[in-house]
Motif scaffolding. Structure first.
Motif, short mmCIF file in Angstrom:
data_model
loop_
_atom_site.label_atom_id
_atom_site.label_comp_id
_atom_site.label_asym_id
_atom_site.label_seq_id
_atom_site.Cartn_x
_atom_site.Cartn_y
_atom_site.Cartn_z
N MET A 88 0.80 -1.25 -0.05
CA MET A 88 0.00 -0.21 0.01
C MET A 88 0.77 1.31 -0.01
SD MET A 88 -2.82 -1.53 0.11
CE MET A 88 -4.34 -0.50 0.70
N LYS A 89 1.48 1.80 -1.18
CA LYS A 89 2.29 2.77 -1.21
C LYS A 89 1.98 4.11 -0.73
CE LYS A 89 4.74 0.76 -5.25
NZ LYS A 89 5.10 1.17 -6.91
N ARG A 90 0.65 4.37 -0.38
CA ARG A 90 0.07 5.57 0.05
C ARG A 90 0.38 5.60 1.62
NH1 ARG A 90 -5.15 4.35 1.88
NH2 ARG A 90 -5.86 2.34 1.23
N GLN A 91 0.65 4.26 2.05
CA GLN A 91 0.88 4.37 3.61
C GLN A 91 2.36 4.27 4.00
OE1 GLN A 91 -1.08 0.91 5.50
NE2 GLN A 91 -3.18 1.56 4.35
N LEU A 92 3.22 4.50 2.90
CA LEU A 92 4.83 4.59 3.03
C LEU A 92 5.11 5.84 3.59
CD1 LEU A 92 6.07 2.82 -0.15
CD2 LEU A 92 6.37 1.85 1.96
N PRO A 93 6.13 5.80 4.38
CA PRO A 93 6.46 7.32 4.94
C PRO A 93 7.21 8.16 3.91
CG PRO A 93 7.97 5.69 5.91
CD PRO A 93 6.80 4.99 5.08
N ALA A 94 7.23 9.46 4.00
CA ALA A 94 7.94 10.14 3.05
C ALA A 94 9.27 9.90 3.02
CB ALA A 94 7.62 11.71 3.18
N PHE A 95 9.94 9.77 2.04
CA PHE A 95 11.01 9.16 1.79
C PHE A 95 12.36 10.16 2.11
CE2 PHE A 95 15.11 7.62 0.08
CZ PHE A 95 15.05 6.10 -0.02
#
Length: 534
Positions: A523-530
């Protein structure tokens, strides 16, 4: 082999053409003629042909086809008594077990509209989807009650209920106790199933799926994945997802014994394969990964030689995972490449996966796949373009009225890929995932497949981020194996040694876990800002 020879071969293997007492064959034929292909005919025909055969083994025990069909008919009466009409929507939020299949088949027998909800949905998503799709009733497992506290109790019914279930909520088991169990009349309209897309980048979309109008889709599926009649089929993949559902719906036509567990455990799965002589295992790649890493003692102590088909789909089969699995267990992986909207595109068998690890396989019967450029022109063999497909399972559009893009009657899959000289398809990645780095087209999957093979990496996903020098660069989110001390610099160097310069990550961020849905998609929308680390 001509179409007739192909059909007869597959039908014999499925057990549709099989010597049985005339009254059983006539009874099954009447059910198929009445209902057409789909769950109601599958269950009712199996009950006529093999009434005493076990239909389902789950956490509640075993149930025969005869009793299973009766419970489904009883629950159809319950729904009718509640005032449900053909076309009404019923939301279902369940794990894998008999009561989910009872609910699905009963709603279809009523001509209703099933909303298959994701068990990882949030409270807000469930509320939005139920309201947006106009659900008249929500059938759910007891564990999910905290997510629907705002829903009126009169609109709720329990599927899987524990001993501590609330007294004010009926369950499927309790509600069907004194209902008639006779055959049900044909509804005024066909039932419909709405499957919700993964929602990896936003709110899930409802994708319409009608029951097949004839046997062509079933024959295409089983022509590539060779189920045999009366097999034991363990479905680990979630039934609310199109992959689990298609193996349930199509699989029912082979009169199998299904094995379901509410939660997937690699060790339990291996024990089930040994105990019940499972011949078909339906999983997503994340489950294969967990089985490869299962307790070594359990792997050593269990006999899985009965396993002839390990049918995998739902997300990309990363790296050499197929080879690792087949080396440990049996040469049985059939990789199904497709999507909720497209259904199947290609299917790879064990020989293809041995010869060309990473292939998405070959084009099945009555399916057309072409690689087109963004102007809709077919590209030469070996060149990368957008994968387009048409088959006998047409997409009915999204519930909000939108549809997928088409070129010359072929659906745009949204994936990029190419065919090799042997006619095998390879998927490069999502069209919208491709980045342009230093003027070159770069796909995250190349780096993902590289890093996941590192001995100290447990999980990885790669995305594109802005880069002042290159325009865009790849960035990796990595989960280290327990006890690992691997650094970002180590992994960048590993990438430099194994991939093209344009695919080397700008940075690596370490996470405890990746946010994956039940089919294994991140779920890429739940990944933290890089945050750049190197």
């Amino acid at each position: 082999m001509g179409d007739l020879g192909y059909k007869l071969k597959v039908l014999r293997r499925m057990g549709v053409i099989k010597a049985l007492p005339p009254h059983k064959m006539i009874g099954a034929a009447r059910q198929l003629k009445k209902w057409g292909p789909g769950l109601p005919s599958g269950v009712n025909a199996a009950a006529k042909r093999y009434p005493k055969q076990v239909a389902i083994i789950d956490d509640a025990g075993e149930i025969t086809y005869e009793n299973f069909a009766k419970q489904i008919n009883q629950f159809t009466e319950v729904l009718r008594d509640r005032g449900l009409q053909p076309g009404d929507s019923v939301a279902v939020l369940c794990r894998n077990h008999r009561y989910l299949v009872i609910a699905l088949t009963a709603v279809m027998q009523l001509g209703g509209r099933i909303l298959l909800l994701n068990t990882m949905s949030s409270r807000a998503q469930l509320t939005d989807l139920a309201e947006r799709e106009g659900a008249e009733l929500l059938i759910l497992d007891q564990e999910f009650l905290p997510l629907v506290e705002d829903v009126r109790r009169s609109r709720l019914m329990l599927a899987w209920a524990g001993r501590d279930a609330p007294d004010d909520l009926p369950s499927i088991e309790s509600a069907t106790a004194n209902q008639p169990s006779g055959d049900q009349p044909l509804p005024a309209r066909h039932g419909e199933i709405i499957i919700f897309t993964s929602g990896t980048t936003g709110l899930p979309k409802g994708a319409k799926r009608k029951e097949p109008e004839d046997l062509k889709p079933v024959l295409a599926f089983f022509g590539s994945i060779p189920y045999r009649s009366n097999s034991v089929v363990a479905i680990g993949a979630p039934l609310f997802h199109s992959w689990g559902l298609i193996n349930l719906g199509f699989g029912m036509s082979t009169c199998p014994t299904f094995v379901f567990r509410r939660r997937f455990s690699p060790e339990q799965t291996l024990r089930d394969i040994e105990k019940y002589k499972v011949e078909v295992l339906v999983v997503v790649p994340l489950m294969l990964q967990r089985m490869v890493k299962a307790d070594p003692q359990v792997v050593k102590d269990t006999d899985v030689s009965s396993l002839k088909i390990t049918a995998s789909s739902g997300s990309a089969l990363a790296g050499d995972l197929a080879l690792h699995f087949m080396d440990m267990f049996t040469d049985s992986i059939y990789n199904f490449y497709g999507a909720t909207e497209t259904s199947w595109i290609t299917i790879a068998d064990p020989k293809d996966l041995r010869a060309a690890p990473g292939t998405a396989g070959r084009v099945p019967w009555r399916t057309t796949v072409k690689i087109l450029d963004h102007d809709g022109i077919e590209v030469p063999q070996g060149d990368i373009g957008v994968i387009h497909v048409v088959n006998d399972m047409p997409f009915g559009g999204y519930t909000d009225g939108r549809n997928k893009s088409f070129h010359s009657g072929l659906m745009d899959s949204g994936d990029l890929g190419y065919f090799d000289e042997e006619g095998r398809l390879f998927v490069a990645g999502r069209d919208d995932d491709m980045i342009i780095s230093g003027g070159e087209n770069v796909f995250p999957r190349e780096l993902e497949d590289c890093l996941v093979e590192h001995p100290e990496v447990a999980d990885v996903v790669v995305t594109g981020i802005a880069d002042p020098e290159w325009g865009q660069r790849l960035a990796a989110y990595v989960v280290r194996k327990e006890g690992s001390g691997v650094t970002a610099d180590d992994l960048v160097q590993y990438a430099k040694d194994n991939v093209a310069r344009s695919a080397v990550p700008r940075g690596v961020m370490f996470l405890d876990t990746l946010p994956r849905n039940p089919t294994g998609k991140v779920m890429k929308r739940q990944l933290p800002a890089f945050e750049t680390t190197v």
